[in-house]
Design a protein around this motif. Structure first.
Motif, mmCIF file in Angstrom:
data_model
loop_
_atom_site.group_PDB
_atom_site.id
_atom_site.type_symbol
_atom_site.label_atom_id
_atom_site.label_comp_id
_atom_site.label_asym_id
_atom_site.label_seq_id
_atom_site.Cartn_x
_atom_site.Cartn_y
_atom_site.Cartn_z
ATOM 1 N N PRO A 36 47.389 43.365 36.069
ATOM 2 C CA PRO A 36 47.804 43.096 35.960
ATOM 3 C C PRO A 36 49.381 43.687 35.221
ATOM 4 O O PRO A 36 50.651 43.873 35.514
ATOM 5 N N CYS A 121 41.860 41.618 36.318
ATOM 6 C CA CYS A 121 41.620 40.414 36.798
ATOM 7 C C CYS A 121 40.721 39.996 37.735
ATOM 8 O O CYS A 121 41.146 39.962 38.874
ATOM 9 N N ASP A 124 39.170 33.973 36.274
ATOM 10 C CA ASP A 124 40.320 34.119 35.602
ATOM 11 C C ASP A 124 39.684 34.999 34.474
ATOM 12 O O ASP A 124 39.916 34.473 32.779
ATOM 13 N N SER A 125 39.281 36.132 34.376
ATOM 14 C CA SER A 125 38.774 36.710 32.855
ATOM 15 C C SER A 125 39.421 38.149 34.065
ATOM 16 O O SER A 125 39.263 38.543 34.134
ATOM 17 N N VAL A 126 40.132 38.899 33.030
ATOM 18 C CA VAL A 126 40.730 39.681 32.334
ATOM 19 C C VAL A 126 39.598 40.764 31.379
ATOM 20 O O VAL A 126 39.291 40.746 30.615
ATOM 21 N N GLN A 127 39.421 41.539 32.046
ATOM 22 C CA GLN A 127 39.106 42.885 31.127
ATOM 23 C C GLN A 127 39.536 44.087 31.685
ATOM 24 O O GLN A 127 40.079 44.586 32.288
ATOM 25 N N PRO A 168 43.044 36.060 41.855
ATOM 26 C CA PRO A 168 42.867 35.469 39.874
ATOM 27 C C PRO A 168 43.421 34.801 39.083
ATOM 28 O O PRO A 168 45.126 34.860 39.732
ATOM 29 N N CYS A 170 44.411 34.852 35.984
ATOM 30 C CA CYS A 170 45.058 35.455 35.191
ATOM 31 C C CYS A 170 46.279 34.853 34.630
ATOM 32 O O CYS A 170 46.769 35.127 35.067
#
Length: 171
Positions: A36, A121, A124-127, A168, A170
């Motif tokens: 991102p 991402c 739909d998950s960003v870490q 993705p 996110c």
């Protein structure tokens, strides 16, 4: 009586395992990953046999800024303009070398790689994960996501699938 207790315990164990699996995201062996901060989507290999995540980089140099350790590098991904990035250095990781990467007479079984933290991402998950920097230009995937990061994504990997999540999502 003993047999029925074993059967009951086995059934409850299977239900608990199924409930746990239902809360995890199932990803394919290959997925698209969004970085991102860079507004950049890269193909990634999800590798449960690797411990760490690796990002393809060239011209890697560490330096000090205001007493802190930093790293400057060029993102090296086919089809994308090389970008020079500067990030705080989290640590230096010792990565075990593959036998095929060693030449006769090599004594170093490990290679040192700088590690940065960055948001990634998947689906739909960003870490925010730790990523070591190395030249992956000889590989098909400029980003490898290992088991530590997969745990942070609460991921299950189905090796029979690829790009299960598409682009993705996110925000």
């Amino acid at each position: 009586m003993k047999a029925s207790l074993i059967a009951l315990f086995s059934g409850l164990s299977l239900l608990a395992a199924q409930a746990m699996a239902d809360t995890k995201q199932v990803y394919g062996l290959h997925e698209k990953a969004l970085l991102p901060e860079l507004d950049l989507t890269l193909p990634a290999k999800l590798d449960t046999g690797a411990v760490t995540a690796s990002l393809s980089a060239r011209n890697i140099e560490t330096f000090k800024r205001d007493g802190a350790r930093w790293v400057r590098f060029q993102l090296a991904a086919d089809g994308h303009e090389p970008r020079t990035l500067v990030r705080p250095l989290v640590r230096i990781s010792q990565i075990k070398r593959r036998a095929g990467d060693m030449t006769p007479g090599d004594t170093a079984a490990y290679t040192a790689r700088p590690v940065i933290e960055m948001p990634v991402c998947l689906g739909d998950s960003v870490q925010h994960i730790e990523v070591n920097l190395t030249d992956r230009s000889a590989f098909d995937f400029p980003l490898l996501i290992g088991s530590t990061a997969l745990g942070e994504f609460d991921a299950l990997v189905d090796p029979s699938r690829s790009y299960a999540h598409g682009r993705p999502g996110c925000a």
